[in-house]
Motif scaffolding. Structure first.
Motif, PDB file in Angstrom:
ATOM      1  N   TYR A 167       0.801  -1.207   0.000  1.00 56.94           N
ATOM      2  CA  TYR A 167       0.000   0.000   0.000  1.00 56.94           C
ATOM      3  C   TYR A 167       0.845   1.274   0.000  1.00 56.94           C
ATOM      4  O   TYR A 167       0.312   2.373  -0.028  1.00 56.94           O
ATOM      5  N   TYR A 168       2.148   1.095   0.032  1.00 52.64           N
ATOM      6  CA  TYR A 168       3.031   2.269  -0.010  1.00 52.64           C
ATOM      7  C   TYR A 168       2.737   3.147  -1.232  1.00 52.64           C
ATOM      8  O   TYR A 168       2.634   4.363  -1.136  1.00 52.64           O
ATOM      9  N   GLU A 176       0.349   3.937  -3.370  1.00 47.58           N
ATOM     10  CA  GLU A 176      -0.730   4.917  -3.496  1.00 47.58           C
ATOM     11  C   GLU A 176      -0.478   6.141  -2.612  1.00 47.58           C
ATOM     12  O   GLU A 176      -0.644   7.280  -3.047  1.00 47.58           O
ATOM     13  N   ILE A 177      -0.081   5.902  -1.365  1.00 51.28           N
ATOM     14  CA  ILE A 177       0.109   7.023  -0.434  1.00 51.28           C
ATOM     15  C   ILE A 177       1.333   7.844  -0.837  1.00 51.28           C
ATOM     16  O   ILE A 177       1.324   9.070  -0.766  1.00 51.28           O
ATOM     17  N   LEU A 214       0.490  10.091  -3.643  1.00 50.32           N
ATOM     18  CA  LEU A 214      -0.364  11.183  -3.174  1.00 50.32           C
ATOM     19  C   LEU A 214       0.464  12.254  -2.463  1.00 50.32           C
ATOM     20  O   LEU A 214       0.305  13.458  -2.704  1.00 50.32           O
ATOM     21  N   ILE A 215       1.367  11.824  -1.611  1.00 48.89           N
ATOM     22  CA  ILE A 215       2.191  12.778  -0.860  1.00 48.89           C
ATOM     23  C   ILE A 215       3.060  13.584  -1.817  1.00 48.89           C
ATOM     24  O   ILE A 215       3.154  14.813  -1.716  1.00 48.89           O
ATOM     25  N   SER A 269      -7.039   0.610  -4.709  1.00 47.30           N
ATOM     26  CA  SER A 269      -5.982  -0.382  -4.546  1.00 47.30           C
ATOM     27  C   SER A 269      -5.921  -0.938  -3.123  1.00 47.30           C
ATOM     28  O   SER A 269      -5.084  -1.759  -2.803  1.00 47.30           O
ATOM     29  N   TYR A 275      -6.528  -3.176  -0.028  1.00 43.72           N
ATOM     30  CA  TYR A 275      -6.883  -4.592   0.041  1.00 43.72           C
ATOM     31  C   TYR A 275      -7.207  -5.083   1.441  1.00 43.72           C
ATOM     32  O   TYR A 275      -7.343  -6.270   1.669  1.00 43.72           O
ATOM     33  N   TRP A 276      -7.296  -4.186   2.400  1.00 46.97           N
ATOM     34  CA  TRP A 276      -7.704  -4.645   3.731  1.00 46.97           C
ATOM     35  C   TRP A 276      -9.214  -4.471   3.853  1.00 46.97           C
ATOM     36  O   TRP A 276      -9.723  -3.346   3.810  1.00 46.97           O
ATOM     37  N   LEU A 289      -1.446   4.185   7.355  1.00 51.46           N
ATOM     38  CA  LEU A 289      -1.478   4.600   5.953  1.00 51.46           C
ATOM     39  C   LEU A 289      -2.862   5.072   5.536  1.00 51.46           C
ATOM     40  O   LEU A 289      -3.006   6.071   4.844  1.00 51.46           O
ATOM     41  N   LEU A 349      -4.342   8.686   3.908  1.00 49.46           N
ATOM     42  CA  LEU A 349      -5.101   8.737   2.667  1.00 49.46           C
ATOM     43  C   LEU A 349      -6.392   9.531   2.857  1.00 49.46           C
ATOM     44  O   LEU A 349      -6.732  10.405   2.058  1.00 49.46           O
ATOM     45  N   ARG A 407      -5.864  13.233   3.250  1.00 52.45           N
ATOM     46  CA  ARG A 407      -5.483  13.900   2.021  1.00 52.45           C
ATOM     47  C   ARG A 407      -6.586  13.895   0.969  1.00 52.45           C
ATOM     48  O   ARG A 407      -6.573  14.691   0.043  1.00 52.45           O
TER      49      ARG A 407
END
Lengths: 368, 302, 321
Positions: free
Chosen positions: A85-86, A88-89, A92-93, B221, B223-224, B257, B261, B264
């Motif tokens: 998941y790194y 996507e974030i 964005l950053i 994206s 997935y949890w 994380l 998100l 933002r």
């Protein structure tokens, strides 16, 4: 506009990655992110979420420095746990910071060459799928050889007779790899350096101290993030073994996961996420192999590795093998790491000595 | 036979199913009490320092149940459907408990869809391990699911009714169920909101399936599964609430994380992030909530 | 003239020095604040113990503590050891049967487990300074009492207040809060002692089998309130040596005695001028921060480099050009 493709660091893998990308994207500039320094971590930490794991911060810092140097295509891999998941974030950053770039996640949920090829196409290359596959296999083979070589270096660098002889050859070896574009030349280099590394004079006692490094993949493989722990250990004439490599993660682990779980014995019934399962299994195996100590590394708050700790505690107790735990974060003090490493070494040596004394004593008793 | 249910983590999601299932197959259950200081302290004592707070609390509940039942239920959940994983902490709770407390009797079931083990099969296996027939276990599972569904629908309906009320400010609490409904962790916060004459609504009482679909509007994206449900609830309810509180327990991996998100990407509605810690000073959190509500009230007046 | 062995323990908060004789007796000792300047602190320590020891020849020197390397270079030490090993070595001389060493110093804390005279496990706090000496003295200041009186006041309490002390920031606000709602001062102080102990056991002591004999040392071991709290929580007798605050330096002295290199140590280093200069090596992208250490304007050592570019020889060659 010319494409300048960049990617974050982990250990020495930027070299084969760069080689692969150069083969695939012949019309683009391939520029690995500037080498990781304290500034990288500072930059990365400044813009990262509060308690995200530290590899995120290193990656983000690498990206910012790459963008500062003109990169306009950034690549992120992807994987399990939080790592997947790194991307996507981070994208964005970086966008919120005002950078303009294309961000590509190379590996989706499954590791299929066709998917990777599609991603490469979207970045811009006109090579065929078969060419792509050829290069991919070439670099995979190369990585396999790098991993084998570096494992040999880790286990022996502490015992080199001439200072720097391993480092010098290591650098030369990477220089040679950069010119490779087919299997024949790879085979030549492999043969040549396999010999060359084994020719380096070492003075290694049969029963030297042996330490195994287990834990989370990034902090295990990126020396900057673990304060060059393997090197510090080697300085004290310790054989350092570490099993986590790219070859292991991509090729052995997916195939062997059931075997690994079984080999963890009574310590695990289920897999416990990412590299946690391997840490448990490997620690048990190292203990059974008679290693003197285990060092467990992880980013602060790393869930799978924290999961593994109760099992590691039990292994330490059952096999009477000391386990040293490290949690790395952007705030970690280097002095603290060094102090604990030194003490670990002292402790292993003391234990070894007392064990030898006992054996000597027992021998004497049995002889008389 | 008595099965012990630790009132923590997945209890808040599956507790109804568990209780119903065991009742139908003829087992008694005992549930640990609401989290209290003692349970928290025991949990801290038996956990690795870096564990997240809810998992520490879980250990406290397990400890409470030791000696009070024949088996303690520790399920292992890895993945629910394709691309619907759960936090790796939940993959490992069984082995963590086993390695921490040694020889205690644990009853487990394993849901791992990636490896062909769905929930139904897991429950049937568990039922058979407890000595009932396949058919009995299956029907127990089905009935338990039905009971859970009914209760859940009622919960969603109640919340929807609350949402229609326009006299009071409505605050959406986005959080894992085991955080916001824990008496010790999150409950004091919704209680305080109530005292300030506002209404709190919960992400886990928004329509789950709708939430998962809507979550794609924020991220496709992710997935949890539990995080999908909670961020999706923002999209489902954003027109009906006045503010959002992200309630996170330290140091939750997925939330570290996902909250970033949300902060933002959700910009039309006031959001604050409150991090719960085992040593929270209540005064500090109350001040933050009060000032947050004041900001929202000012906005509402404009 | 008698022969002595010098051990110096330079921590971030305090600096300790001892001289021992051939029978491991302490013949001179000094304990003072580092005040951010380890070199000056060591000079003061040297002056003090020179006066105490009288006619003595120091045969070897050992250094430990977080500034062990710097002070090791300054004193041309025969042995430079980390504080975990030094503490273990020192304690084993005083308490040969010790199984557990609890240590709380100015800014860090550790636990060392010993079996048959061998260190078998240890841990050091890594994440924050809550519950260490500097934390206790700042809380004492906040309550308006002298940290030396802390222990005795704590002992008068029968009902310690519960204080959340996992983190300094939280502890402070909690402390203020508890004082405002009317808890007695001695109860708050006893509560702080208890919190320090609980914090220690949950952090460094987590998962460690604490077996007697238990020895408690480091600056905080002088605080009788904390000693009592340890005894209450662990339920075992806690041994505190009268030199418990000097144990690191004592261990370094023992190590020095066992590792003589046959060089004579002169107390005149206390009169010499030592300067450290830090600079960033720009020779490769590592940008290592290199610390250069000068004695009377001559470079005697440097560290911080990750490659040969920043070694002493290299720096010297650049300087001479």
């Amino acid at each position: 506009m010319k494409k300048i493709i960049s990617f974050p660091h982990i250990g020495n893998y930027h070299i084969p990655i760069e080689i692969l990308l150069k083969l695939i994207f012949k019309d683009s500039v391939i520029m690995p992110a500037p080498k990781t320094t304290k500034r990288t971590l500072e930059l990365g930490s400044r813009y990262s979420p509060d308690f995200v794991c530290v590899p995120f911060k290193y990656n983000l810092g690498n990206y910012i420095e790459a963008l500062e140097n003109g990169a306009n295509v950034l690549i992120q891999a992807g994987g399990g746990c939080r790592y997947g998941y790194y991307a996507e974030i981070q994208e964005l950053i970086l966008r919120d910071l005002g950078y303009e770039f294309k961000f590509v996640k190379l590996i989706g949920h499954d590791l299929h060459p066709l998917n990777m090829f599609r991603v490469c196409k979207s970045i811009g290359t006109n090579i065929s799928f078969f060419r792509f596959l050829y290069y991919l296999l070439l670099v995979i083979k190369m990585v396999g050889f790098i991993d084998r070589t570096e494992a040999y270096i880790r286990e022996n660098i502490g015992f080199e007779v001439m200072e720097n002889s391993f480092d010098k050859l290591h650098a030369e070896f990477f220089g040679k790899l950069r010119d490779i574009s087919n299997f024949t030349s790879l085979a030549h280099v492999t043969k040549e350096y396999e010999k060359a590394f084994r020719k380096i004079k070492i003075d290694k006692p049969e029963n030297c101290l042996k330490v195994g490094v287990v834990g989370e993949l990034y902090t295990a493989m990126e020396p900057f993030s673990n304060y060059f722990l393997e090197r510090e250990l080697a300085k004290n004439k310790v054989q350092v073994s570490r099993f986590i490599t790219v070859t292991f993660l991509f090729f052995q682990k997916p195939r062997d996961i059931k075997k690994i779980l079984k080999s963890a014995g009574k310590y695990l019934k289920y897999t416990i996420g990412a590299d946690g399962t391997d840490s448990v299994e490997r620690s048990k195996t190292l203990a059974e192999l008679g290693y003197d100590g285990i060092i467990h590394v992880k980013p602060f708050g790393c869930m799978p590795e924290v999961n593994a700790m109760p099992m590691l505690n039990n292994i330490g107790r059952d096999y009477k093998i000391p386990v040293l735990y490290f949690s790395f974060d952007s705030q970690t003090s280097e002095t603290g790491v060094k102090t604990r490493l030194e003490a670990f070494y002292d402790m292993l040596e003391m234990r070894r000595k007392s064990r030898e004394d006992i054996t000597k004593f027992e021998n004497r008793v049995s002889w008389s | 036979m008595t099965i012990g249910l630790p009132r923590a983590l997945l209890y808040y999601r599956y507790g109804v199913i568990w209780e119903a299932f065991f009742k139908i197959i003829g087992c008694k259950t005992i549930t640990s009490p609401e989290t209290n200081k003692q349970i928290l302290n025991d949990g801290i004592r038996f956990s690795i320092d870096e564990c997240c707070l809810p998992s520490k609390i879980y250990m406290g509940h397990v400890y409470y149940l030791i000696g009070k039942c024949d088996y303690i239920l520790i399920p292992r959940i890895a993945s629910c459907k394709k691309r619907n994983d759960v936090c790796v902490k939940l993959n490992a709770m069984y082995d963590i408990v086993k390695n921490t407390f040694g020889d205690i009797s644990i009853l487990d079931y394993n849901v791992d869809n990636h490896n062909g083990l769905n929930e139904r099969r897991a429950f049937i296996n568990m039922g058979r391990a407890l000595g009932c027939s396949y058919a009995k276990a299956l029907s127990a599972y089905k009935n338990a699911k039905k009971a859970d569904k009914l209760l859940y629908e009622k919960k969603v309906e109640n919340q929807n009714r609350l949402l229609e009320n326009n006299d009071k400010l409505k605050i959406l609490i986005v959080s894992h169920s085991y955080n916001c409904h824990d008496k010790f962790l999150g409950y004091p916060i919704s209680d305080y909101i109530k005292k300030l004459n506002c209404v709190s609504v919960f992400a886990d009482a928004a329509d789950r399936e709708k939430s998962v679909v809507m979550s794609r509007k924020i991220s496709d994206s992710l997935y949890w599964i539990y995080n999908k449900e909670s961020i999706g609830s923002i999209k489902v309810l954003e027109d009906k609430v006045n503010g959002i509180i992200l309630l996170t327990a330290f140091p939750c991996g997925p939330d570290s994380l996902v909250n970033e998100l949300i902060m933002r990407k959700v910009r039309d509605i006031p959001v604050i992030n409150i991090i719960l810690d085992e040593l929270q000073g209540e005064a500090g959190i109350q001040t933050r909530i009060e000032s947050f509500l004041d900001v929202i009230k000012d906005r509402a007046r404009l | 003239m008698k022969t002595g062995y010098l051990g110096v323990d330079t921590g971030s908060i305090s600096t300790k020095g001892v001289i021992i004789d051939d029978e491991n007796n302490i013949i001179a000792n000094e304990y003072l604040w580092t005040e951010g300047n380890p070199v000056n602190a060591v000079k003061s320590v040297l002056r003090a113990i020179e006066k105490q020891s009288g006619d003595i020849a120091v045969a070897s020197v050992g250094t430990t503590g977080s500034a062990r390397k710097l002070i090791g270079a300054m004193l041309e030490a025969d042995v430079v050891k980390n504080e975990i090993t030094a503490h273990a070595v020192g304690t084993l001389v005083v308490f040969p049967d010790v199984r557990t060493i609890l240590e709380i110093g100015g800014q860090d804390s550790k636990i060392i487990l010993i079996d048959n005279g061998i260190v078998v496990d240890y841990a050091m706090n890594t994440l924050c300074a809550a519950g260490t000496g500097s934390f206790l003295s700042s809380q004492a200041k906040r309550l308006g009492i002298d940290v030396e009186d802390f222990g005795n006041i704590a002992l008068t309490s029968n009902n310690p207040t519960k204080i959340a002390a996992r983190c300094t920031v939280f502890a402070e606000s909690d402390l203020v809060h508890k004082a405002q709602i009317g808890h007695k001062r001695e109860d708050i102080i006893a509560g702080l002692c208890l919190a320090v102990v609980n914090n220690y056991l949950n952090n460094v002591g987590k998962g460690k089998a604490i077996k007697p004999p238990i020895v408690f040392q480091g600056g905080v071991s002088k605080n009788s309130g904390v000693v009592r709290a340890f005894e209450q929580v662990i339920g075992e007798e806690i041994l505190v040596d009268k030199n418990s605050h000097l144990m690191g330096a004592y261990g370094a002295a023992i190590l020095a005695k066992n590792n003589k290199k046959g060089r004579v140590f002169g107390f005149d280093v206390a009169k010499m001028e030592f300067v450290t200069k830090g600079y960033e090596c720009k020779k490769c992208p590592n940008n290592c921060e290199i610390i250069c250490f000068y004695k009377n304007n001559i470079l005697i050592d440097s560290w911080g480099n990750r490659c040969m570019n920043g070694s002493v020889a290299e720096i010297m060659s650049v300087k001479s050009q």
